[in-house]
Design a protein around this motif. Sequence first.
Motif, PDB file in Angstrom:
ATOM      1  N   PRO A 134       0.797  -1.238   0.000  1.00 27.27           N
ATOM      2  CA  PRO A 134       0.000   0.000   0.000  1.00 27.27           C
ATOM      3  C   PRO A 134       0.822   1.277   0.000  1.00 27.27           C
ATOM      4  O   PRO A 134       0.397   2.282  -0.577  1.00 27.27           O
ATOM      5  CB  PRO A 134      -0.824  -0.129   1.291  1.00 27.27           C
ATOM      6  N   CYS A 135       2.001   1.254   0.625  1.00 28.63           N
ATOM      7  CA  CYS A 135       2.815   2.466   0.682  1.00 28.63           C
ATOM      8  C   CYS A 135       3.649   2.686  -0.580  1.00 28.63           C
ATOM      9  O   CYS A 135       4.368   3.676  -0.683  1.00 28.63           O
ATOM     10  CB  CYS A 135       3.728   2.427   1.909  1.00 28.63           C
ATOM     11  N   LEU A 136       3.560   1.774  -1.541  1.00 21.31           N
ATOM     12  CA  LEU A 136       4.290   1.918  -2.798  1.00 21.31           C
ATOM     13  C   LEU A 136       3.348   2.135  -3.979  1.00 21.31           C
ATOM     14  O   LEU A 136       3.712   1.889  -5.122  1.00 21.31           O
ATOM     15  CB  LEU A 136       5.168   0.683  -3.042  1.00 21.31           C
ATOM     16  N   ASP A 178      -2.957   3.653   6.125  1.00 23.82           N
ATOM     17  CA  ASP A 178      -2.198   3.603   4.871  1.00 23.82           C
ATOM     18  C   ASP A 178      -2.932   2.760   3.834  1.00 23.82           C
ATOM     19  O   ASP A 178      -2.980   3.112   2.650  1.00 23.82           O
ATOM     20  CB  ASP A 178      -0.807   3.007   5.104  1.00 23.82           C
ATOM     21  N   PHE A 179      -3.503   1.649   4.276  1.00 24.89           N
ATOM     22  CA  PHE A 179      -4.255   0.790   3.359  1.00 24.89           C
ATOM     23  C   PHE A 179      -5.472   1.533   2.818  1.00 24.89           C
ATOM     24  O   PHE A 179      -5.753   1.498   1.617  1.00 24.89           O
ATOM     25  CB  PHE A 179      -4.692  -0.489   4.075  1.00 24.89           C
ATOM     26  N   HIS A 180      -6.167   2.237   3.689  1.00 21.03           N
ATOM     27  CA  HIS A 180      -7.358   2.984   3.267  1.00 21.03           C
ATOM     28  C   HIS A 180      -6.986   4.066   2.257  1.00 21.03           C
ATOM     29  O   HIS A 180      -7.669   4.252   1.237  1.00 21.03           O
ATOM     30  CB  HIS A 180      -8.050   3.594   4.475  1.00 21.03           C
ATOM     31  N   ARG A 181      -5.901   4.796   2.521  1.00 20.78           N
ATOM     32  CA  ARG A 181      -5.478   5.854   1.599  1.00 20.78           C
ATOM     33  C   ARG A 181      -5.116   5.273   0.229  1.00 20.78           C
ATOM     34  O   ARG A 181      -5.446   5.851  -0.819  1.00 20.78           O
ATOM     35  CB  ARG A 181      -4.287   6.615   2.180  1.00 20.78           C
ATOM     36  N   ALA A 182      -4.432   4.119   0.239  1.00 22.31           N
ATOM     37  CA  ALA A 182      -4.022   3.510  -1.029  1.00 22.31           C
ATOM     38  C   ALA A 182      -5.235   3.084  -1.850  1.00 22.31           C
ATOM     39  O   ALA A 182      -5.299   3.346  -3.056  1.00 22.31           O
ATOM     40  CB  ALA A 182      -3.114   2.312  -0.759  1.00 22.31           C
ATOM     41  N   HIS A 187      -8.773   3.587  -6.442  1.00 25.46           N
ATOM     42  CA  HIS A 187     -10.151   3.548  -6.946  1.00 25.46           C
ATOM     43  C   HIS A 187     -10.507   4.838  -7.680  1.00 25.46           C
ATOM     44  O   HIS A 187     -11.207   4.820  -8.698  1.00 25.46           O
ATOM     45  CB  HIS A 187     -11.129   3.317  -5.792  1.00 25.46           C
ATOM     46  N   ALA A 188     -10.013   5.959  -7.165  1.00 26.71           N
ATOM     47  CA  ALA A 188     -10.290   7.242  -7.819  1.00 26.71           C
ATOM     48  C   ALA A 188      -9.714   7.272  -9.230  1.00 26.71           C
ATOM     49  O   ALA A 188     -10.243   7.961 -10.113  1.00 26.71           O
ATOM     50  CB  ALA A 188      -9.716   8.388  -6.990  1.00 26.71           C
ATOM     51  N   GLY A 224     -13.629  -0.653  -0.234  1.00 25.15           N
ATOM     52  CA  GLY A 224     -13.965  -0.753  -1.642  1.00 25.15           C
ATOM     53  C   GLY A 224     -13.230  -1.815  -2.433  1.00 25.15           C
ATOM     54  O   GLY A 224     -13.316  -1.825  -3.665  1.00 25.15           O
ATOM     55  N   VAL A 225     -12.492  -2.714  -1.748  1.00 22.34           N
ATOM     56  CA  VAL A 225     -11.826  -3.777  -2.500  1.00 22.34           C
ATOM     57  C   VAL A 225     -12.887  -4.652  -3.158  1.00 22.34           C
ATOM     58  O   VAL A 225     -14.025  -4.738  -2.692  1.00 22.34           O
ATOM     59  CB  VAL A 225     -10.912  -4.640  -1.604  1.00 22.34           C
ATOM     60  N   ASN A 226     -12.522  -5.319  -4.255  1.00 20.34           N
ATOM     61  CA  ASN A 226     -13.522  -6.132  -4.940  1.00 20.34           C
ATOM     62  C   ASN A 226     -13.486  -7.587  -4.507  1.00 20.34           C
ATOM     63  O   ASN A 226     -14.403  -8.343  -4.784  1.00 20.34           O
ATOM     64  CB  ASN A 226     -13.393  -6.000  -6.462  1.00 20.34           C
TER      65      ASN A 226
END
Length: 315
Positions: A134-136, A178-182, A187-188, A224-226
């Motif tokens: 997620p941080c990359l 961090d996961f949420h931000r990624a 998704h955007a 929002g993961v699928n």
Amino acid sequence: MLDTGLVLSRSQIESRRPERNLVDARRPYGFFVEPECNALGEAVDVATILLTNRECPYRCVMCDLWKNTLTYSVAPGDIPHQIRYALQRLPQAREIKLYNSGSFFDRKAIPVIDYEAIAAIVQGYETVIVENHPCLCSDLCFRFQELVAPAKLEIAMGLETCHAETLRRLNKGMTVADFHRATKRLHAGGIRTRAFLLHWPPLMPAADASLWTMRSIDYAFSCGVNCCSVIATRGGNGVVDELQNSGQFTPPTGTSLEQIQQWGIEKRLGRVFVDLWEVERFFSCDRCRAERLARMSAMNLGQSVLPKVLCEHCQ
């Protein structure tokens, strides 16, 4: 005994490792085609290529993927060669996974100069799935997305658990935020995501483990993961074995995996898979093991709950 009150150091983790496997920078260390339920609910064949490249820069407590990595970065051209090598030996498939035991968008793992060549090979697939920390999740994700079009890009990321303290102690190098931000950023930009989750992670009491797997599934879908891929934590990397010996890790049971799979599918928030790689070790009964694993495989593919396997010898 390991002091796990703090995040373990790189040297503490590496000093407990067994030897890595011998791998070749010009060959993937694994490749196969298997069916999977796609984002539309269809059972489709997916070509999975396990790319050989540099070890991930993170040192997660539970990781054993480093066993099939190099101690140096691959040369430009090596990764496209690996992909061609595998695809020449695999049957046709509709989707493709390029998994590299780390982060696809780690510049020292997959050379950026190879993106165009890789995209030219895989853009005929409906979906291209890669794994990444997620941080990359930098602008490189969107650059590669443009290159693989019209294929849809999907990025699989390890959330592992939404239990903040356990996540910290796993040395994952990220937080739940961090996961949420990624996911929000990806998704955007029109990139789909899936989450890897640990079932019964080390450094978490077994009595709490299944509950937190459920909460982590809920959390991942709220981001929002699928789909969520649940992976049973196992020994074999040195550190986890030592934690088990000291009572700080309890392996999951086959029954707990069955329960999580059924619970996740019944929630209908998205696709829930239980990774069945080597999970036979968690089923102790020789008489019903094969039938129970077949049921789980069918539930992964169909995303519907099937009747439980009843065994008079173990249940």
